[in-house]
Motif scaffolding. Structure first.
Motif, mmCIF file in Angstrom:
data_model
loop_
_atom_site.group_PDB
_atom_site.id
_atom_site.type_symbol
_atom_site.label_atom_id
_atom_site.label_comp_id
_atom_site.label_asym_id
_atom_site.label_seq_id
_atom_site.Cartn_x
_atom_site.Cartn_y
_atom_site.Cartn_z
ATOM 1 N N ARG A 97 0.834 -1.197 0.000
ATOM 2 C CA ARG A 97 0.000 0.000 0.000
ATOM 3 C C ARG A 97 0.870 1.249 0.000
ATOM 4 N NH1 ARG A 97 -5.324 -0.951 1.489
ATOM 5 N NH2 ARG A 97 -5.713 -3.045 2.282
ATOM 6 N N SER A 98 0.499 2.183 -0.855
ATOM 7 C CA SER A 98 1.171 3.480 -0.814
ATOM 8 C C SER A 98 0.391 4.326 0.186
ATOM 9 C CB SER A 98 1.187 4.120 -2.204
ATOM 10 O OG SER A 98 -0.123 4.236 -2.727
ATOM 11 N N LEU A 99 1.081 4.839 1.202
ATOM 12 C CA LEU A 99 0.388 5.472 2.320
ATOM 13 C C LEU A 99 0.062 6.937 2.115
ATOM 14 C CD1 LEU A 99 2.089 3.837 5.436
ATOM 15 C CD2 LEU A 99 0.098 3.103 4.101
ATOM 16 N N ASP A 100 0.897 7.652 1.423
ATOM 17 C CA ASP A 100 0.667 9.091 1.305
ATOM 18 C C ASP A 100 0.849 9.591 -0.110
ATOM 19 O OD1 ASP A 100 3.825 9.730 3.062
ATOM 20 O OD2 ASP A 100 3.323 8.512 1.324
ATOM 21 N N PHE A 101 0.686 8.686 -1.057
ATOM 22 C CA PHE A 101 0.744 9.096 -2.451
ATOM 23 C C PHE A 101 -0.012 8.059 -3.276
ATOM 24 C CE2 PHE A 101 3.763 6.037 -4.293
ATOM 25 C CZ PHE A 101 4.330 5.493 -3.144
ATOM 26 N N GLN A 102 -0.283 8.414 -4.514
ATOM 27 C CA GLN A 102 -0.979 7.493 -5.395
ATOM 28 C C GLN A 102 0.035 6.791 -6.301
ATOM 29 O OE1 GLN A 102 -3.878 10.060 -7.294
ATOM 30 N NE2 GLN A 102 -5.410 9.539 -5.764
ATOM 31 N N ALA A 103 0.031 5.486 -6.248
ATOM 32 C CA ALA A 103 0.989 4.692 -7.013
ATOM 33 C C ALA A 103 0.317 4.146 -8.266
ATOM 34 C CB ALA A 103 1.526 3.552 -6.153
ATOM 35 N N THR A 104 0.472 4.844 -9.378
ATOM 36 C CA THR A 104 -0.129 4.349 -10.615
ATOM 37 C C THR A 104 0.604 3.110 -11.119
ATOM 38 O OG1 THR A 104 1.235 5.914 -11.836
ATOM 39 C CG2 THR A 104 -1.008 6.582 -11.333
ATOM 40 N N THR A 105 1.876 3.004 -10.764
ATOM 41 C CA THR A 105 2.678 1.859 -11.172
ATOM 42 C C THR A 105 3.355 1.245 -9.958
ATOM 43 O OG1 THR A 105 3.135 2.891 -13.310
ATOM 44 C CG2 THR A 105 4.555 1.065 -12.667
ATOM 45 N N MET A 106 3.263 -0.072 -9.852
ATOM 46 C CA MET A 106 3.922 -0.801 -8.770
ATOM 47 C C MET A 106 4.786 -1.892 -9.403
ATOM 48 S SD MET A 106 3.770 -0.695 -5.300
ATOM 49 C CE MET A 106 2.135 -0.415 -4.639
ATOM 50 N N PHE A 107 5.965 -2.068 -8.856
ATOM 51 C CA PHE A 107 6.887 -3.070 -9.349
ATOM 52 C C PHE A 107 7.051 -4.169 -8.304
ATOM 53 C CE2 PHE A 107 8.364 -0.491 -12.883
ATOM 54 C CZ PHE A 107 8.118 0.794 -12.441
ATOM 55 N N TRP A 108 7.108 -5.405 -8.763
ATOM 56 C CA TRP A 108 7.315 -6.527 -7.851
ATOM 57 C C TRP A 108 8.643 -7.197 -8.180
ATOM 58 C CZ3 TRP A 108 4.529 -7.538 -3.619
ATOM 59 C CH2 TRP A 108 3.273 -6.911 -3.505
ATOM 60 N N TYR A 109 9.468 -7.355 -7.132
ATOM 61 C CA TYR A 109 10.779 -7.974 -7.265
ATOM 62 C C TYR A 109 10.854 -9.224 -6.400
ATOM 63 C CZ TYR A 109 12.444 -3.473 -9.154
ATOM 64 O OH TYR A 109 12.624 -2.338 -9.905
ATOM 65 N N ARG A 110 11.800 -10.058 -6.778
ATOM 66 C CA ARG A 110 12.092 -11.253 -5.988
ATOM 67 C C ARG A 110 13.601 -11.305 -5.795
ATOM 68 N NH1 ARG A 110 9.942 -16.799 -8.438
ATOM 69 N NH2 ARG A 110 11.099 -15.967 -10.222
ATOM 70 N N GLN A 111 14.032 -11.699 -4.612
ATOM 71 C CA GLN A 111 15.463 -11.780 -4.331
ATOM 72 C C GLN A 111 15.777 -13.092 -3.632
ATOM 73 O OE1 GLN A 111 17.141 -8.840 -1.586
ATOM 74 N NE2 GLN A 111 19.044 -8.809 -2.746
ATOM 75 N N PHE A 112 16.573 -13.927 -4.290
ATOM 76 C CA PHE A 112 17.038 -15.165 -3.678
ATOM 77 C C PHE A 112 18.322 -14.869 -2.909
ATOM 78 C CE2 PHE A 112 13.915 -17.940 -5.266
ATOM 79 C CZ PHE A 112 13.614 -17.574 -6.570
ATOM 80 N N PRO A 113 18.667 -15.732 -1.943
ATOM 81 C CA PRO A 113 19.865 -15.488 -1.131
ATOM 82 C C PRO A 113 21.111 -15.237 -1.974
ATOM 83 C CG PRO A 113 18.607 -17.298 -0.221
ATOM 84 C CD PRO A 113 17.962 -16.950 -1.534
#
Lengths: 118, 114
Positions: free
Chosen positions: A24-40
């Motif tokens: 959730r974007s708390l104090d702004f509007q996020a028109t675009t969200m990126f999802w990342y994954r990080q392995f060890p």
């Protein structure tokens, strides 16, 4: 400043179940969200880009039917890992571009979700 | 070839040392460049942006060479608290456009020893 709240921070689930991660974007509007994954010991790998109100764009090699992304509002994007398996265990992080009018805060990251599938 | 390449390290240095990290990127259309810092099991945090003219923030200096597609970070007078993984990050795609995104290097681990 711009804050992205990500939940849960840590989840352990059984193989075959589904897990939902929220950002959730708390104090702004996020028109675009990126999802990342990080392995060890590896870097962040972009999985998909979601735009509010439209389908997500997935990076090559990421299964869209396994990693369901919903960005139904300007402040909420969710990633659901369906039928999770141990190889899906990873650190998942969301990020949003924060803009308020003419001010560009750049990319803001959530605190990450550590998923362990047993 | 990876889009953003870094020496993974680890770099083990004594307190007070100067240490330099290097990074190369393959996409010549890259728009902007950053160094992020990531502590163990935490999200990455922006350390500084990198400009062609070079920029300095206290003990940190970043440089960009567009012709060589090379980015560097110099840390002077290392502190114990500088121990972290330093990520070289490249922004590709038109700024504000639908294809704009961040590409991360694998990171360089720095361990500052007392």
């Amino acid at each position: 400043g711009a804050v992205v709240s990500q939940h849960p921070s840590r989840v352990i689930c059984k193989s075959g179940t589904s897990v939902k991660i929220e950002c959730r974007s708390l104090d702004f509007q996020a028109t675009t969200m990126f999802w990342y994954r990080q392995f060890p010991k590896q870097s962040l790998m972009l999985m998909a880009t979601s735009n509010e109100g439209s389908k997500a764009t997935y990076e090559q090699g990421v299964e869209k039917d396994k990693f369901l992304i919903n960005h139904a509002s300007l402040t909420l994007s969710t990633l659901t890992v369906t039928s999770a398996h141990p190889e899906d265990s990873s650190f998942y992080i969301c990020s949003a571009r924060a803009r308020e009018g003419r001010i560009d805060y750049g990319y803001t990251f959530g605190s990450g979700t550590r998923l362990t599938v047993v | 070839r990876k889009e953003v390449e870094q020496d993974p390290g680890p770099f083990n240095v004594p307190e007070g040392a100067t240490v330099a990290f290097n990074c190369t990127y393959s996409n010549s259309a890259s728009q902007s460049f950053f160094w992020y810092r990531q502590d163990c099991r935490k999200e990455p945090k922006l350390l500084m942006s990198v400009y062609s003219s070079g920029n300095e923030d206290g003990r940190f200096t970043a440089q960009l060479n567009r012709a060589s597609q090379y980015i560097s970070l110099l840390i002077r007078d290392s502190k114990l608290s500088d121990s972290a993984t330093y990520l070289c990050v490249v922004n590709i795609g038109p700024w504000g456009g639908a294809t704009n995104k961040l590409i991360f290097g694998t990171g360089t681990l720095l361990a500052v020893q007392p």
